[in-house]
Design an enzyme around this catalytic site. Sequence first.
Site, short mmCIF file in Angstrom:
data_model
loop_
_atom_site.label_atom_id
_atom_site.label_comp_id
_atom_site.label_asym_id
_atom_site.label_seq_id
_atom_site.Cartn_x
_atom_site.Cartn_y
_atom_site.Cartn_z
N GLU A 80 0.96 -1.37 -0.09
CA GLU A 80 -0.11 0.38 0.23
C GLU A 80 0.55 1.28 0.09
OE1 GLU A 80 -3.67 -0.09 -0.30
OE2 GLU A 80 -4.31 -1.83 0.25
N ARG A 84 0.81 3.34 -3.85
CA ARG A 84 -0.23 5.31 -3.29
C ARG A 84 0.82 6.18 -2.63
NH1 ARG A 84 -5.88 3.71 0.13
NH2 ARG A 84 -5.41 0.84 0.08
N ASP A 207 -4.84 -10.31 -7.69
CA ASP A 207 -5.11 -9.14 -9.21
C ASP A 207 -4.12 -8.03 -9.10
OD1 ASP A 207 -4.90 -7.51 -6.06
OD2 ASP A 207 -6.79 -6.74 -7.40
N GLU A 339 -12.38 -0.57 -10.00
CA GLU A 339 -11.95 -1.27 -11.26
C GLU A 339 -13.09 -1.07 -12.01
OE1 GLU A 339 -12.36 -1.65 -8.22
OE2 GLU A 339 -10.33 -2.22 -7.83
N THR A 425 -1.66 0.32 -10.41
CA THR A 425 -2.50 -0.01 -9.86
C THR A 425 -3.32 0.51 -9.17
OG1 THR A 425 -3.66 -1.91 -9.26
CG2 THR A 425 -1.46 -1.70 -7.74
#
Length: 447
Positions: A80, A84, A207, A339, A425
Amino acid sequence: MQHAWNSYKKYAWGYNELCPRIQRPNIRSIFGASKTGATIIDAMDTLYIMGLKAEFDEGKNWIEKNFNLDDVDQHISVFETNIRFIGGFLSLYAMTGDPLFKNKAKYVADKLLPAFNTPTGIPYPNINFNNGIPHGTSSVLAEFGSLYLEFAYLSEITVEFIYKNVVDRIYRTLGEVHDKKNLFPTKINPVTGKWDYSQCSIGALGDSFYEYLLKIWIQSGYKDNEMREMFVNSMSSVIDRLVRKTKSGYTYISSLTKSRLNNVMEHLTCYTGGLFALAANVSINKRMTNKYQNLSYEITRTCHESYNQTRTGLGPESFFISQNGKLDASARFYLLRPETVESYFYLWRFTHDQRYRDWGWEIVEALEKHCRTPSGYAGVTDVNSFLVLSDDIQQSYFLAETLKYLYLLFSSDTLLPLNTWVFNTEAHPLPIMKKHHLKCIRQSIFT
Ligand code: DMJ
């Protein structure tokens, strides 16, 4: 975007996320209760492309004066933090050329480096920024498999090879501990290299690993053939083992638990509409272009249906479409996730079929009706309820991804063209390399 940003500014400035209803910072954020500004960093490139200069300057000023991870004394996710914080800073550097953002990206990446100190090179899942001690016994495929784009670009711009070296090592290890024919399990022990074979998924826990295989190849200027091979092989397995069609004619992608198919599709898996569209458009495998294209239309149609049939017009966290074509929502909450709109964005770019803008606008209306509060946006606990209850969290990815993809869906193709930029992503765009400057070429993954 202004409503989300101004509300965060008013009630949670400097903290990671906002709880809009109680008008307080979200102290249970995945980044903890400290003032490490996840929403600011995640939102900045969206502000930039929207031309919101005053808001951008406020954010930049905060980053310059206040951004600091040194005192965060708890286990924070390596993944994360990468997607980010590092992804956000790198995008800002790529778009503005301001060295402030390059330096901040490097500062955060240096905080993560101790996590890579394992016998396999697969990083631990968490790290304490205060004492540099990594933590966790099980590393997740989607997490250690979504570091490469950022670390490779960081090496490129700092001319320091350490970042690219640590992520290259991950794929060398994968080449050793995987037969390259089958799907990857979703968990591995980073010390022993032993897989936990219980689950395979291109949704939760798997994913963005698959997403990055394609995007690493794109980022390399379409040159990294090992990534191409891994992506093409993985997609054959996904098509064989996970893609199914309901009796009512809806294509969906499931996951495997102990080799058994779970007959639900997750919201998280809805990014695959865009993934297959991108794979077809860059011709990663000419033989499969038609197949990828059809899958992209079909999956995006299914995900649209998962929104279309709910009372709120928002999509559930997981669902199935039954024999008679009716939606059965198995997890009914909606977390402001991006998504589905991400797939609309890619499909719009590649087809210019008006339906994708219409579908995107349906989401805008549902967000305004059910997620907007007087002081920001929040998810809902049940997309089918008559009385819609709020989860009271304005996720930072709502500003980074959901609002960015919606904005791009209604913008000209010349804003962040897909032959120049590749999105991480968390929807932070990174440049596609024109040529490899790096001398540290990865040793072959497949020895
Ligand atoms: C985001 O943080 C990223 O898109 C991640 O890859 C998956 N989950 C969230 C959004 O749903």
